[in-house]
Scaffold this active site. Structure first.
Site, PDB file in Angstrom:
ATOM      1  N   HIS A 189       0.964  -1.219   0.000  1.00 35.69           N
ATOM      2  CA  HIS A 189      -0.055   0.046  -0.006  1.00 35.69           C
ATOM      3  C   HIS A 189       1.104   1.316   0.096  1.00 35.69           C
ATOM      4  O   HIS A 189       2.065   0.952   0.566  1.00 35.69           O
ATOM      5  CB  HIS A 189      -0.882   0.006   1.539  1.00 35.69           C
ATOM      6  CG  HIS A 189      -2.049  -0.859   1.157  1.00 35.69           C
ATOM      7  ND1 HIS A 189      -3.195  -0.979   1.898  1.00 35.69           N
ATOM      8  CD2 HIS A 189      -1.968  -2.203   0.681  1.00 35.69           C
ATOM      9  CE1 HIS A 189      -4.043  -2.046   1.670  1.00 35.69           C
ATOM     10  NE2 HIS A 189      -3.394  -2.750   0.872  1.00 35.69           N
TER      11      HIS A 189
ATOM     12  N   GLU B  61       0.892   3.812   1.620  1.00 35.61           N
ATOM     13  CA  GLU B  61       1.331   4.392   3.081  1.00 35.61           C
ATOM     14  C   GLU B  61       2.460   3.449   3.763  1.00 35.61           C
ATOM     15  O   GLU B  61       3.658   4.130   4.204  1.00 35.61           O
ATOM     16  CB  GLU B  61       0.119   4.204   4.139  1.00 35.61           C
ATOM     17  CG  GLU B  61      -0.991   5.187   3.833  1.00 35.61           C
ATOM     18  CD  GLU B  61      -2.068   4.247   2.909  1.00 35.61           C
ATOM     19  OE1 GLU B  61      -3.265   4.762   3.202  1.00 35.61           O
ATOM     20  OE2 GLU B  61      -1.707   3.346   2.179  1.00 35.61           O
TER      21      GLU B  61
ATOM     22  N   CYS C 193      -6.313   2.228   5.720  1.00 33.82           N
ATOM     23  CA  CYS C 193      -7.073   0.629   6.131  1.00 33.82           C
ATOM     24  C   CYS C 193      -6.455   0.466   7.571  1.00 33.82           C
ATOM     25  O   CYS C 193      -5.533   1.033   8.122  1.00 33.82           O
ATOM     26  CB  CYS C 193      -6.776  -0.347   5.223  1.00 33.82           C
ATOM     27  SG  CYS C 193      -5.113  -1.019   4.821  1.00 33.82           S
TER      28      CYS C 193
ATOM     29  N   CYS D 250      -2.309  -0.265   7.308  1.00 28.21           N
ATOM     30  CA  CYS D 250      -1.597   1.142   7.209  1.00 28.21           C
ATOM     31  C   CYS D 250      -1.638   2.117   8.353  1.00 28.21           C
ATOM     32  O   CYS D 250      -0.978   2.564   8.671  1.00 28.21           O
ATOM     33  CB  CYS D 250      -2.122   1.853   5.934  1.00 28.21           C
ATOM     34  SG  CYS D 250      -1.680   0.836   4.467  1.00 28.21           S
TER      35      CYS D 250
END
Length: 146
Positions: free
Chosen positions: A51, A53, A81, A84
């Site tokens: 992801h 992040e 999410c 993250c």
């Protein structure tokens, strides 16, 4: 809040979209300087943890040669999410700017709040930017896929 940093995060999201990735971008800033940028790469890397992040945190840690990012701020186009948010918490980023909420997996206040949670002894400053372009890029991406 510096709008220029959210602009950079949006540019990263556009790169992700061109790659067929969910268009999310992230930027990490220290003392007004960009030290890390990233976009989603789950499909490209075949990695469920790729992801924006998480990648941005890894790059910032490498840049600073330190896992503690407590003097840093993150700008991200979509609400993180749970994974993250956990990475943000563990890296000790002090401030988070979010472009739009995630009604499905948002873990910074929409569904749950990992970053401001007494049970986790955590309090990271969350700033909701609500940039319509951050919402639009996600909505348009999923409309095209369905």
């Amino acid at each position: 809040m510096n709008k220029r940093f959210m602009e950079i995060a949006l540019e990263e999201a556009k790169v992700a979209e061109l790659l067929g990735e969910v268009p999310v971008g992230a930027v990490i800033v220290k003392n007004g300087d960009v030290i890390s940028t990233a976009h989603n790469l789950r499909e490209t890397l075949k990695d469920p943890m790729a992801h924006a992040e998480v990648i941005a945190i890894k790059r910032a840690s490498e840049t600073l040669n330190n896992w503690r990012l407590n003097e840093c701020e993150m700008y991200v186009t979509l609400e993180p999410c749970p994974m993250c948010a956990g990475a943000i918490l563990q890296s000790r980023i002090r401030r988070l700017y979010i472009g739009t909420f995630d009604p499905v997996a948002g873990a910074c206040g929409t569904n749950i709040n990992i970053l401001q949670n007494n049970a986790l002894n955590s309090f990271i400053e969350i700033n909701w930017v609500y940039d319509e372009r951050c919402s639009d890029i996600i909505i348009d991406f999923f409309k095209k896929r369905r």
